[in-house]
Structures are given as structure tokens and as C-alpha cells.
Design a protein around this motif. Structure first.
Motif, short mmCIF file in Angstrom:
data_model
loop_
_atom_site.label_atom_id
_atom_site.label_comp_id
_atom_site.label_asym_id
_atom_site.label_seq_id
_atom_site.Cartn_x
_atom_site.Cartn_y
_atom_site.Cartn_z
N MET A 82 0.79 -1.08 -0.03
CA MET A 82 0.10 -0.05 0.04
C MET A 82 0.85 1.17 0.05
SD MET A 82 -2.94 -1.14 2.79
CE MET A 82 -1.83 -1.21 4.18
N LEU A 85 -0.62 6.27 0.86
CA LEU A 85 -1.84 6.06 1.87
C LEU A 85 -2.38 7.49 2.31
CD1 LEU A 85 -0.29 3.01 3.85
CD2 LEU A 85 -2.42 3.14 2.70
N ASP A 89 -8.05 5.60 4.09
CA ASP A 89 -7.63 4.25 3.86
C ASP A 89 -7.46 3.55 5.35
OD1 ASP A 89 -5.18 5.03 1.61
OD2 ASP A 89 -6.98 3.97 1.04
N VAL A 113 -3.86 5.81 8.95
CA VAL A 113 -3.24 6.94 8.41
C VAL A 113 -3.69 8.19 8.93
CG1 VAL A 113 -2.63 7.68 6.11
CG2 VAL A 113 -3.44 5.31 6.18
#
Length: 115
Positions: A82, A85, A89, A113
Motif C-alpha cells: 500500500m 496512503l 484508507d 493513516v
């Protein structure tokens, strides 16, 4: 009985990266798809990325271009890289393995995040 063991969640700043892993213990026969879902507080669980037994990968529109799903067949493991970010998310990420006669879920790993 198959167990899915997830790892790699944590706290990251916006724009950062994390890599999730999901290892399936036991033998996997006739699986259809394996991959990741997520559930944010107050929201329904949604698909993030899935890989079929034939290797086809599908991503949610919201993560296309930022997340990459890969699989190591020898280790019965899938990874979710990922990048870039965003605060949106933030969620609990769940590994899922579906077959013709089964549907297994991992325990979930928190991804946050935030700055």
C-alpha cells in the motif's frame, strides 16, 4: 482447517507506505479467490483487492494505482503493498480465502493513516 495469519498493519503518515501479509496455514484446495477486504468505523466491509486462482487481480477503484496485490504460491501467502496512503484508507484490513466449499477470514489488522 485453514488459518489465515495477517501481519503488517500499523500507524503511518499520509503519503506513506505499508505492506500487509497473509499466510494461509494448511493445504488449500480448489480456492477461487484470495485477497483483502477492509472495514472502516461505521461502514460496511468492502473489497480492496482479490486474486483468482488463475492469477487475475481486481482492485477497488479507490486503491487502483496505489495498492499492489501479489501472491507467493510456495508460501501460500498474499501481500498487499500500500503506497500513497490516505486518511480514508484507515480501517481494519481482513484477509479472505474463498473456495468452492469454504470461506475463511483472518483476524484483521489495523491500518491507521494519520499525521
Amino acid at each position: 482447517q485453514v488459518q489465515l495469519v495477517e501481519s503488517g498493519g500499523g500507524l503511518v503518515q499520509p503519503g506513506g507506505s505499508l505492506r500487509l501479509s497473509c499466510a494461509a496455514s494448511g493445504s488449500i484446495f480448489n480456492f477461487i479467490v484470495m485477497g483483502w477486504y477492509r472495514q472502516a468505523p461505521g461502514k460496511q466491509r468492502e473489497v480492496v483487492a482479490l486474486i483468482s486462482s488463475g492469477g487475475t487481480i481486481n482492485y477497488a477503484d479507490s486503491v487502483k494505482g496505489r495498492f499492489t496485490l501479489s501472491r507467493d504460491n510456495a508460501k501460500n501467502t498474499v501481500y498487499l503493498q500500500m503506497n500513497s496512503l490516505k486518511p480514508e484508507d484507515t480501517a481494519v484490513y481482513y484477509c479472505n480465502l474463498q473456495g468452492t466449499a469454504y470461506d475463511y477470514w483472518g483476524q484483521g489488522t489495523q491500518v491507521t493513516v494519520s499525521s
